[in-house]
Design a protein around this motif. Structure first.
Motif, PDB file in Angstrom:
ATOM      1  N   PHE A  42       0.960  -1.056  -0.047  1.00 53.49           N
ATOM      2  CA  PHE A  42       0.081   0.018  -0.045  1.00 53.49           C
ATOM      3  C   PHE A  42       0.988   1.214   0.098  1.00 53.49           C
ATOM      4  O   PHE A  42       1.727   1.186   0.813  1.00 53.49           O
ATOM      5  N   PRO A  43       0.848   2.149  -0.732  1.00 52.33           N
ATOM      6  CA  PRO A  43       1.326   3.402  -0.945  1.00 52.33           C
ATOM      7  C   PRO A  43       1.162   4.151   0.108  1.00 52.33           C
ATOM      8  O   PRO A  43       0.162   4.115   0.997  1.00 52.33           O
ATOM      9  N   PRO A  44       2.105   5.449   0.445  1.00 51.42           N
ATOM     10  CA  PRO A  44       1.792   6.257   1.520  1.00 51.42           C
ATOM     11  C   PRO A  44       0.685   7.097   1.338  1.00 51.42           C
ATOM     12  O   PRO A  44       0.154   7.382   0.248  1.00 51.42           O
ATOM     13  N   LYS A  45      -0.262   7.410   2.453  1.00 53.50           N
ATOM     14  CA  LYS A  45      -1.183   8.308   2.003  1.00 53.50           C
ATOM     15  C   LYS A  45      -1.765   9.127   3.276  1.00 53.50           C
ATOM     16  O   LYS A  45      -0.986   9.316   4.275  1.00 53.50           O
ATOM     17  N   LYS A  46      -2.749  10.029   3.155  1.00 52.47           N
ATOM     18  CA  LYS A  46      -3.309  10.495   4.282  1.00 52.47           C
ATOM     19  C   LYS A  46      -4.706   9.993   4.893  1.00 52.47           C
ATOM     20  O   LYS A  46      -5.517   9.719   4.135  1.00 52.47           O
ATOM     21  N   VAL A  47      -4.709   9.666   6.105  1.00 49.79           N
ATOM     22  CA  VAL A  47      -5.618   8.804   6.920  1.00 49.79           C
ATOM     23  C   VAL A  47      -6.573  10.119   7.131  1.00 49.79           C
ATOM     24  O   VAL A  47      -6.194  11.012   7.757  1.00 49.79           O
ATOM     25  N   LEU A  48      -7.820   9.963   7.005  1.00 50.98           N
ATOM     26  CA  LEU A  48      -8.835  10.781   7.131  1.00 50.98           C
ATOM     27  C   LEU A  48      -9.467  10.543   8.701  1.00 50.98           C
ATOM     28  O   LEU A  48      -9.787   9.356   8.769  1.00 50.98           O
ATOM     29  N   SER A  49      -9.789  11.449   9.414  1.00 55.11           N
ATOM     30  CA  SER A  49     -10.675  11.307  10.546  1.00 55.11           C
ATOM     31  C   SER A  49     -11.567  12.648  10.689  1.00 55.11           C
ATOM     32  O   SER A  49     -11.314  13.588   9.961  1.00 55.11           O
ATOM     33  N   PHE A  50     -12.432  12.602  11.671  1.00 55.22           N
ATOM     34  CA  PHE A  50     -13.472  13.935  11.853  1.00 55.22           C
ATOM     35  C   PHE A  50     -13.484  14.094  13.332  1.00 55.22           C
ATOM     36  O   PHE A  50     -13.565  13.061  14.243  1.00 55.22           O
ATOM     37  N   ASN A  51     -13.281  15.191  13.902  1.00 53.26           N
ATOM     38  CA  ASN A  51     -13.182  15.808  14.943  1.00 53.26           C
ATOM     39  C   ASN A  51     -14.424  16.756  15.273  1.00 53.26           C
ATOM     40  O   ASN A  51     -14.491  17.938  14.678  1.00 53.26           O
ATOM     41  N   GLU A  52     -15.414  16.404  16.101  1.00 55.35           N
ATOM     42  CA  GLU A  52     -16.476  17.117  16.357  1.00 55.35           C
ATOM     43  C   GLU A  52     -16.463  18.281  17.056  1.00 55.35           C
ATOM     44  O   GLU A  52     -16.962  19.112  17.097  1.00 55.35           O
ATOM     45  N   GLN A  53     -14.982  18.108  17.838  1.00 58.82           N
ATOM     46  CA  GLN A  53     -14.896  19.232  18.858  1.00 58.82           C
ATOM     47  C   GLN A  53     -14.240  20.431  18.276  1.00 58.82           C
ATOM     48  O   GLN A  53     -14.405  21.470  18.971  1.00 58.82           O
ATOM     49  N   ILE A  54     -13.534  20.244  17.129  1.00 55.05           N
ATOM     50  CA  ILE A  54     -13.155  21.663  16.361  1.00 55.05           C
ATOM     51  C   ILE A  54     -14.188  22.198  15.574  1.00 55.05           C
ATOM     52  O   ILE A  54     -14.643  21.617  14.604  1.00 55.05           O
TER      53      ILE A  54
END
Length: 311
Positions: A42-54
């Motif tokens: 698997f190539p390098p990548k950006k992992v996505l997440s969601f922060n409800e506090q921001i």
């Protein structure tokens, strides 16, 4: 308003994109990985997440929307606020929000937001053109056993005991040496003959060339001056059409784009050894973003913007 499109555009360049009064989409760079169970790379990548506090408005999303839609900043803020209210209403009714190329958001039983990312796009621009692949497992131990089996069946070594018990091996060895020496002498003779022939042919060709040069008459007439108007592309904003491991494919892509009317060019090789091709380069981000949206609509939906100062 296609809010997810603007968020997706910004995720290529920023680590955090905040939607005021809703939450923030956060990215984290992950190195290339290998799955030993499936032999997948698997190539390098950006992992996505969601922060409800921001939820505080940092102005990034609103400024981008204002630049793209040519509207005042305050109007962009109001449009975002209106869209967020609609999204929250959908979530309250138990519906799942789908953000294209980003992920899905839904409320859990406790009223908290759950985010499930979808990796249809790799937002790490350095990994552009790299994809997942699988390979077969290398069974070195199996090949080693096969070699050992062959060695047991066909012994190669001839020991001194075998030579004493089998005198014909001695004569066979002498014959092999004699044949080898004879072949070596014959080979040297043949090589010398070829070198002599080549030398004579070279001397004859040189003599003929000298004769023709002496007989030739050269007419040197001054050529008219030609003025060429060359337009050089400048700017640090580049719309990328693709990145190629083989330079021949890079040149072919440039020719195709020029045939389609674009001022395509090669802008260099990235740190992964890929030759990058740009539709064009621009002095300002606003010009580049306008051109990017037009190219995505009419020519290539996977085109993306690279911000980099070229050498």
């Amino acid at each position: 308003m296609q809010l997810e499109t603007y968020i997706s555009d910004l995720l290529y360049r920023y680590e955090c994109v905040t939607v005021p009064k809703f939450g923030a989409f956060v990215t984290q760079r992950v190195s290339a990985t290998i799955d030993d169970t499936t032999n997948s790379f698997f190539p390098p990548k950006k992992v996505l997440s969601f922060n409800e506090q921001i939820q505080a408005n940092d102005g990034l999303l609103a400024h981008y929307i204002a630049d793209v839609e040519k509207i005042p900043f305050e109007v962009a803020v109001k449009k975002i606020d209106k869209r967020v209210k609609t999204l929250k209403a959908y979530l309250t009714q138990g519906e799942t929000l789908t953000f294209k190329n980003i992920g899905e958001i839904v409320f859990n039983n406790e009223g908290k937001i759950l985010f499930e990312p979808t990796y249809h796009l790799n937002y790490l621009t350095d990994a552009f053109g790299l994809s997942q692949f699988e390979t077969s497992q290398v069974n070195r131990e199996v090949y080693k056993k096969e070699v050992e089996t062959i060695e047991n069946v066909i012994p190669i070594g001839v020991t001194s005991e075998k030579r004493k018990s089998k005198p014909y091996l001695r004569y066979a060895a002498v014959a092999v040496v004699a044949l080898t020496l004879g072949g070596f002498v014959a080979s040297n003779y043949y090589v010398n003959q070829i070198e002599t022939h080549n030398q004579l042919a070279q001397e004859e060709a040189t003599q003929q060339l000298d004769t023709k040069i002496q007989e030739a008459t050269f007419s040197l007439n001054p050529l008219p001056a030609i003025t060429l108007n060359v337009t050089r592309q400048t700017g640090n904003y580049h719309i990328i059409a693709g990145a190629f491991r083989i330079e021949k494919n890079c040149i072919k892509r440039i020719e195709q784009l020029k045939a389609d009317g674009f001022s395509a060019r090669k802008i260099g090789v990235n740190k992964y050894g890929l030759h990058e091709v740009a539709y064009s380069s621009f002095e300002t981000g606003q010009e580049a973003l306008t051109a990017l949206r037009n190219i995505r609509k009419s020519h290539n939906k996977d085109a993306w913007l690279l911000v980099r100062k070229l050498d």
